[in-house]
Design an enzyme around this catalytic site. Structure first.
Site, PDB file in Angstrom:
ATOM      1  N   ASP A 117      45.751  45.589  36.754  1.00  0.00           N
ATOM      2  CA  ASP A 117      46.654  44.710  37.501  1.00  0.00           C
ATOM      3  C   ASP A 117      48.131  45.023  37.337  1.00  0.00           C
ATOM      4  O   ASP A 117      48.975  44.226  37.753  1.00  0.00           O
ATOM      5  CB  ASP A 117      46.389  43.252  37.111  1.00  0.00           C
ATOM      6  CG  ASP A 117      45.091  42.739  37.703  1.00  0.00           C
ATOM      7  OD1 ASP A 117      44.883  42.931  38.913  1.00  0.00           O
ATOM      8  OD2 ASP A 117      44.282  42.155  36.959  1.00  0.00           O
ATOM      9  N   ASP A 182      40.142  43.059  44.564  1.00  0.00           N
ATOM     10  CA  ASP A 182      41.540  42.798  44.216  1.00  0.00           C
ATOM     11  C   ASP A 182      42.322  44.095  43.991  1.00  0.00           C
ATOM     12  O   ASP A 182      43.542  44.145  44.191  1.00  0.00           O
ATOM     13  CB  ASP A 182      41.639  41.975  42.930  1.00  0.00           C
ATOM     14  CG  ASP A 182      40.657  40.834  42.824  1.00  0.00           C
ATOM     15  OD1 ASP A 182      39.499  41.013  43.244  1.00  0.00           O
ATOM     16  OD2 ASP A 182      41.023  39.785  42.272  1.00  0.00           O
TER      17      ASP A 182
END
Length: 401
Positions: A117, A182
């Protein structure tokens, strides 16, 4: 949660709050939402600045107190990013200074290699500072973060591994190389790193990941799985599951938003029509779905069993709106901007936009983090606010043109 204010501050903020409850003419929509964001951010940053610390708000706790996160949390870039967006929307240097301060607290994230991330974390903070305020000193952090993300690329499978399979609850799943939808949101960092450094390695990894995900993550109806687990050596697909959705074969709402946004972004950098075509397919799945409410703010999963008595997910709607404004620039005349405008009207209504001084001083209410994990259910989330402000900026820029 109520916040103590001076008498003057109460008067000003109540005025802003009341203004937000009325139907606004289109010409006033942008300014009304900027004023509301400024009011909430002022309360939020006053608390942080008075603490003498650099605090990073993510959501609210069950007791209504603000939940702050460490810099290695995947959401750590969104609040600094919201400061950059507020600066861009207002031109007020107060927000630039705060954005710098909160962004530069994340400097060590450029070395983070244990999850994927960093694209969210550095992209929303440093990359926005570079783009919106000309912070050229941020270039090295952006490129180094891309190097860190690239260490998670598995050439045999052609993907960037999202999570380490031996950590926490992931270890219970028996995964080897889990990739979540994601991860499409992190590719922008790689594309930008190639643009900034001239090193095509980052671009090539991003394209390979996007192509592998395109091949394996989507169903015949163009909805996407949340998690695809690969053999990292052979690229064999071992399983297709969910972590945050209702069921393995259900369509988790935020996952569809990530897919729409991610492939739109891929088109921006590559101009490869297959990515834009796929974004359109995802759009058609979302907006032709029988379970999408009339106000275009989805339930947390399109297949959740108790619709219409299921929580909505505002974060999915905000991300979708932002993506659609960009899509509209590539595909004019297809009503993508009009759809985004309808979403934004819903999000800015009293049903979803909090009154000033409430909601932990976050802008939007009613988001969902992970129902299967019992986490962040029907709460504000910093990434919902971030994508709402990004959508507001894109809407303003389109309409000014």
């Amino acid at each position: 949660m109520k916040t103590a204010l001076t008498t003057l501050g109460v008067s000003i903020l109540l005025f802003a709050s009341c203004a937000g409850q009325k139907q606004q003419p289109e010409s006033n929509f942008i300014q009304d939402n900027i004023d509301n964001a400024v009011a909430q951010h002022t309360l939020q940053t006053d608390i942080i600045e008075k603490s003498g610390k650099i605090l990073n708000p993510r959501t609210v706790n069950k007791d209504g107190s603000i939940h702050y996160i460490p810099i290695d949390d995947w959401c750590s870039g969104f609040f600094p990013g919201s400061m950059w967006l507020t600066y861009e929307l207002t031109g007020d240097q107060k927000w630039e200074k705060l954005a710098e301060k909160y962004t530069e607290d994340l400097d060590s994230v450029k070395h983070l290699k244990w999850h994927h991330d960093v694209g969210f974390m550095i992209g929303c903070s440093y990359l926005n500072g570079y783009r919106l305020a000309g912070k050229t000193a941020y270039k090295d952090v952006i490129v180094e973060a891309a190097r860190s993300l690239s260490t998670r690329f598995r050439p045999g499978a052609g993907v960037i591994q999202s999570w380490d399979a031996d950590r926490g609850w992931q270890a219970e799943r028996g995964w080897k190389c889990p990739v979540i939808i994601d991860n499409m949101m992190n590719l922008e960092l790689l594309f930008e790193a190639t643009r900034l450094s001239g090193d095509s390695t980052f671009y090539d990894i991003a394209v390979k990941h996007a192509d592998t995900t395109l091949a394996n993550h989507f169903r015949a109806d163009n909805s996407c799985y949340h998690v695809v687990d690969y053999d990292p050596e052979t690229g064999e697909v071992r399983s297709k599951q969910t972590a945050q959705g209702y069921a393995d074969e259900s369509s988790w709402a935020r996952g569809q938003a990530w897919a729409l946004y991610g492939y739109t972004t891929c088109y921006r950098y590559t101009h490869d029509k297959k990515y834009l075509d796929h974004a359109e397919k995802v759009y058609n799945f979302i907006f032709n779905n029988k379970n999408l409410p009339a106000d275009l703010v989805p339930y947390w999963d399109y297949d959740a069993p108790n619709i219409p008595n299921e929580p909505r997910d505002v974060s999915s709607a905000a991300c979708t709106a932002s993506a659609l404004y960009e899509m509209s620039t590539y595909l004019p005349g297809k009503n993508y901007k009009e759809t985004a405008d309808k979403i934004m009207e819903s999000l800015a209504s009293p049903a979803y936009r909090a009154e000033v001084g409430t909601n932990g001083n976050f802008i939007l209410m009613h988001s969902v983090g992970s129902i299967p994990h019992g986490a962040e259910i029907d709460v504000p989330l910093n990434y919902a606010d971030y994508y709402f402000l990004e959508a507001l900026m894109r809407k303003r820029d389109l309409e000014e043109k």
